[in-house]
Design an enzyme around this catalytic site. Structure first.
Site, short mmCIF file in Angstrom:
data_model
loop_
_atom_site.label_atom_id
_atom_site.label_comp_id
_atom_site.label_asym_id
_atom_site.label_seq_id
_atom_site.Cartn_x
_atom_site.Cartn_y
_atom_site.Cartn_z
N CYS A 92 0.84 -1.20 0.00
CA CYS A 92 0.00 0.00 0.00
C CYS A 92 0.88 1.26 0.00
O CYS A 92 1.50 1.56 -1.01
CB CYS A 92 -1.01 -0.01 1.14
SG CYS A 92 -2.36 1.18 0.88
N HIS A 179 -3.70 -5.18 0.70
CA HIS A 179 -3.20 -5.45 2.05
C HIS A 179 -3.34 -6.94 2.41
O HIS A 179 -4.31 -7.31 3.09
CB HIS A 179 -3.98 -4.64 3.08
CG HIS A 179 -3.62 -3.20 3.17
ND1 HIS A 179 -2.51 -2.75 3.86
CD2 HIS A 179 -4.24 -2.10 2.68
CE1 HIS A 179 -2.46 -1.43 3.80
NE2 HIS A 179 -3.49 -1.01 3.10
N GLU A 181 -1.85 -8.41 4.68
CA GLU A 181 -1.71 -8.52 6.13
C GLU A 181 -3.01 -8.19 6.87
O GLU A 181 -3.13 -8.46 8.07
CB GLU A 181 -0.58 -7.60 6.62
CG GLU A 181 -0.93 -6.12 6.76
CD GLU A 181 -0.95 -5.34 5.47
OE1 GLU A 181 -0.97 -4.10 5.53
OE2 GLU A 181 -0.97 -5.96 4.37
#
Length: 234
Positions: A92, A179, A181
Site C-alpha cells: 500500500c 493489504h 496482512e
C-alpha cells in the site's frame, strides 16, 4: 532470515488492543520462522545500513508519499540506498513510496477510494508466484501509482488499480497496492472507524459486505515468503 519491518503508520488507537500494530500483522502473515526488527520511521528510526537486515517490508500508512513530512525523504533515500543490497517488499503506502523512490509517480486518484475486497487479474507469473489465477485481497487506498518507475513490471492489477502488483527488474524488490496482512475483521473495523469521514454509508456497507467473500491472503503471504526466500538465497 532477518526481516526489517519499516513501520510507516499505525491502526487507529481504538483498534490496536484487538488487532495490534502493522508490524504485528506482517509477523502473523509471514510466520514465526524469521527474526524481525521494527523501525518506526515516523519517529526517525531507520536502519543504520541496508545490510543490517536480509530484507525489508514497508508497511501501509494514512500518509501520502507526496506530503511534506520530515520522514518521507529519508525513507526514500534509504530505499534507494538499499537497492540491490537487501530484498524489498512494499504494501500500500510501501508500494507507493517504493515507486516514487525509484522514479515513478503517485497521485491522489480522482477515482476515489478503493476499499473492501479488491480483485486483481494476473498479467505475468513471476517465479515466486503460483499459477492459480487472479487474487482477492482487502484494500484501502485513494492514492495510486500512475507512472511506472524504470525497470518496473506489472504483475497484477485491475481496471481501478492498473499497477496493482509490481516487480523490479534491476533489484530484488516487489510491491503491492492491496493489504494481504489485513485480516477481514480488521479491514471491516477500519472501515467502520472511517465511516462518515472517508466513506459514505453506502460505500462502507458495500465494502464490508465484500469482505465476507473468500480471500487469497494466505496465498499472497506465501508469494511474499517465496520471493524473500529466493531473493535472499540468490
Amino acid at each position: 532470515m532477518k526481516i526489517g519491518l519499516i513501520e510507516t503508520g499505525a491502526p487507529p488507537q481504538p483498534l490496536r488492543p484487538a488487532f495490534g500494530s502493522y508490524p504485528d500483522m506482517f509477523q502473523a502473515l509471514l510466520g514465526p520462522g524469521h527474526q524481525y526488527q521494527t523501525f518506526d520511521v515516523q519517529a526517525g528510526d531507520l536502519p543504520a545500513a541496508p545490510r543490517d537486515c536480509d530484507a525489508y517490508v514497508v508497511t501501509g500508512s494514512s500518509a501520502g508519499v507526496y506530503e511534506d513530512l520530515p520522514w518521507i525523504a529519508p525513507l526514500k533515500g534509504f530505499l534507494r540506498a538499499a537497492k540491490g543490497q537487501a530484498a524489498l517488499v512494499g504494501v500500500c503506502f510501501g508500494h507507493q513510496i517504493m515507486a516514487e523512490a525509484f522514479g515513478g509517480r503517485v497521485v491522489k486518484s480522482d477515482k476515489g477510494w478503493g476499499v473492501g475486497l479488491a480483485r486483481y487479474a494476473i498479467a505475468e507469473i513471476a517465479p515466486w508466484m503460483d499459477a492459480g489465477g487472479g487474487v482477492a485481497i482487502p484494500a484501502s487506498h485513494q492514492d495510486q501509482v500512475v507512472d511506472l518507475p524504470p525497470g518496473a513490471r506489472v504483475l497484477a492489477g485491475s481496471a481501478f488499480t492498473p499497477f496493482g502488483v509490481l516487480a523490479y527488474d534491476d533489484q530484488p524488490a516487489i510491491s503491492m497496492q492491496f493489504h494481504p496482512e489485513f485480516d477481514p475483521a480488521y479491514a471491516a473495523a477500519l472501515i467502520e472507524a472511517r465511516r462518515g469521514t472517508r466513506y459514505t454509508d453506502p460505500q462502507a456497507d458495500a465494502a464490508i459486505a465484500s469482505l465476507s467473500a473468500p480471500n487469497d491472503r494466505a496465498r499472497v503471504g506465501a508469494w511474499i515468503e517465496s520471493f524473500l526466500t529466493q531473493a535472499t538465497k540468490a
